[in-house]
Motif scaffolding. Structure first.
Motif, PDB file in Angstrom:
ATOM      1  N   LEU A  32       4.217 -10.357  10.922  1.00  0.00           N
ATOM      2  CA  LEU A  32       4.121  -8.976  11.412  1.00  0.00           C
ATOM      3  C   LEU A  32       2.725  -8.406  11.163  1.00  0.00           C
TER       4      LEU A  32
ATOM      5  N   LEU B 202      -0.213  -3.689   4.402  1.00  0.00           N
ATOM      6  CA  LEU B 202       1.067  -3.846   3.719  1.00  0.00           C
ATOM      7  C   LEU B 202       1.127  -2.795   2.618  1.00  0.00           C
TER       8      LEU B 202
ATOM      9  N   ALA C 238       6.911   4.914   6.001  1.00  0.00           N
ATOM     10  CA  ALA C 238       7.126   4.112   7.208  1.00  0.00           C
ATOM     11  C   ALA C 238       7.219   5.013   8.433  1.00  0.00           C
TER      12      ALA C 238
ATOM     13  N   VAL D 178       3.291  -2.740   7.659  1.00  0.00           N
ATOM     14  CA  VAL D 178       4.607  -2.998   7.084  1.00  0.00           C
ATOM     15  C   VAL D 178       4.727  -2.243   5.766  1.00  0.00           C
TER      16      VAL D 178
ATOM     17  N   ALA E 246       5.304   2.441  10.798  1.00  0.00           N
ATOM     18  CA  ALA E 246       5.292   1.072  10.284  1.00  0.00           C
ATOM     19  C   ALA E 246       6.704   0.493  10.249  1.00  0.00           C
ATOM     20  N   VAL E 247       6.769  -0.824  10.165  1.00  0.00           N
ATOM     21  CA  VAL E 247       8.038  -1.521   9.997  1.00  0.00           C
ATOM     22  C   VAL E 247       8.462  -1.355   8.542  1.00  0.00           C
TER      23      VAL E 247
ATOM     24  N   VAL F  84       6.918 -11.092   7.117  1.00  0.00           N
ATOM     25  CA  VAL F  84       5.968 -10.003   6.900  1.00  0.00           C
ATOM     26  C   VAL F  84       4.549 -10.466   7.214  1.00  0.00           C
TER      27      VAL F  84
END
Length: 168
Positions: free
Chosen positions: A79, A14, A33, A86, A38-39, A76
């Motif tokens: 994910l 994260l 990202a 993320v 990444a998301v 999140v």
């Protein structure tokens, strides 16, 4: 590398951000990202789409942001637990805010990186003026007085255990 090591994927990461208004957090988040595959989840965009008609003051932002976190936090965590990295373009400008991000990581068994974007006030105010003119989705016009009010709550990161990356 052993066969067993290949079967154990690295934990997802994260990425989250702290820095003054106008420091470039959203720009960095979008680039990161894309680079990481990444998301990207942008607080400003989600708030504008869900609560745009309800956000007129800084207190409105605080109230709506808290509501948003009750939905986005579990998403999140899911994910991350599924192995996706993320990038959360949400502010982590207070110790309490950073503790929330770390709790999401702990829930998912994920790694984290706090990106501290540290640039001078003058640069932030120039960028805010440009953003006020361009008005990208989710942005709010900020005055210099708004900037100073918002920054009165800023707590630079000093917590032990943070995986911190400084950007200047």
């Amino acid at each position: 590398m052993t066969d067993a090591a290949r079967l154990v994927p690295a934990p997802a990461t994260l990425h989250f951000f702290c820095g003054k208004a106008g420091a470039g957090k959203s720009t960095l988040a979008a680039a990161l990202a894309k680079e990481e595959g990444a998301v990207l989840i942008s607080e400003d965009v989600w708030l504008a789409r869900l609560f745009g008609d309800q956000m007129h003051t800084f207190d409105d932002y605080i109230r709506c942001s808290r509501k948003l976190k009750t939905v986005v936090g579990p998403l999140v965590a899911d994910l991350l637990a599924s192995g996706l990295n993320v990038v959360m373009d949400f502010q982590a400008n207070t110790r309490a805010g950073r503790a929330w991000f770390l709790s999401v990581c702990a829930q998912a068994g994920a790694a984290h990186v706090l990106h501290h974007v540290d640039v001078p006030d003058a640069v932030c105010l120039q960028r805010i003026a440009r953003r006020n003119a361009e008005r990208p989705e989710g942005s709010h016009a900020l005055s210099e007085a708004d900037f100073h009010h918002i920054m009165s709550f800023f707590e630079p990161p000093d917590e032990a255990g943070l995986a911190l990356q400084l950007h200047r």
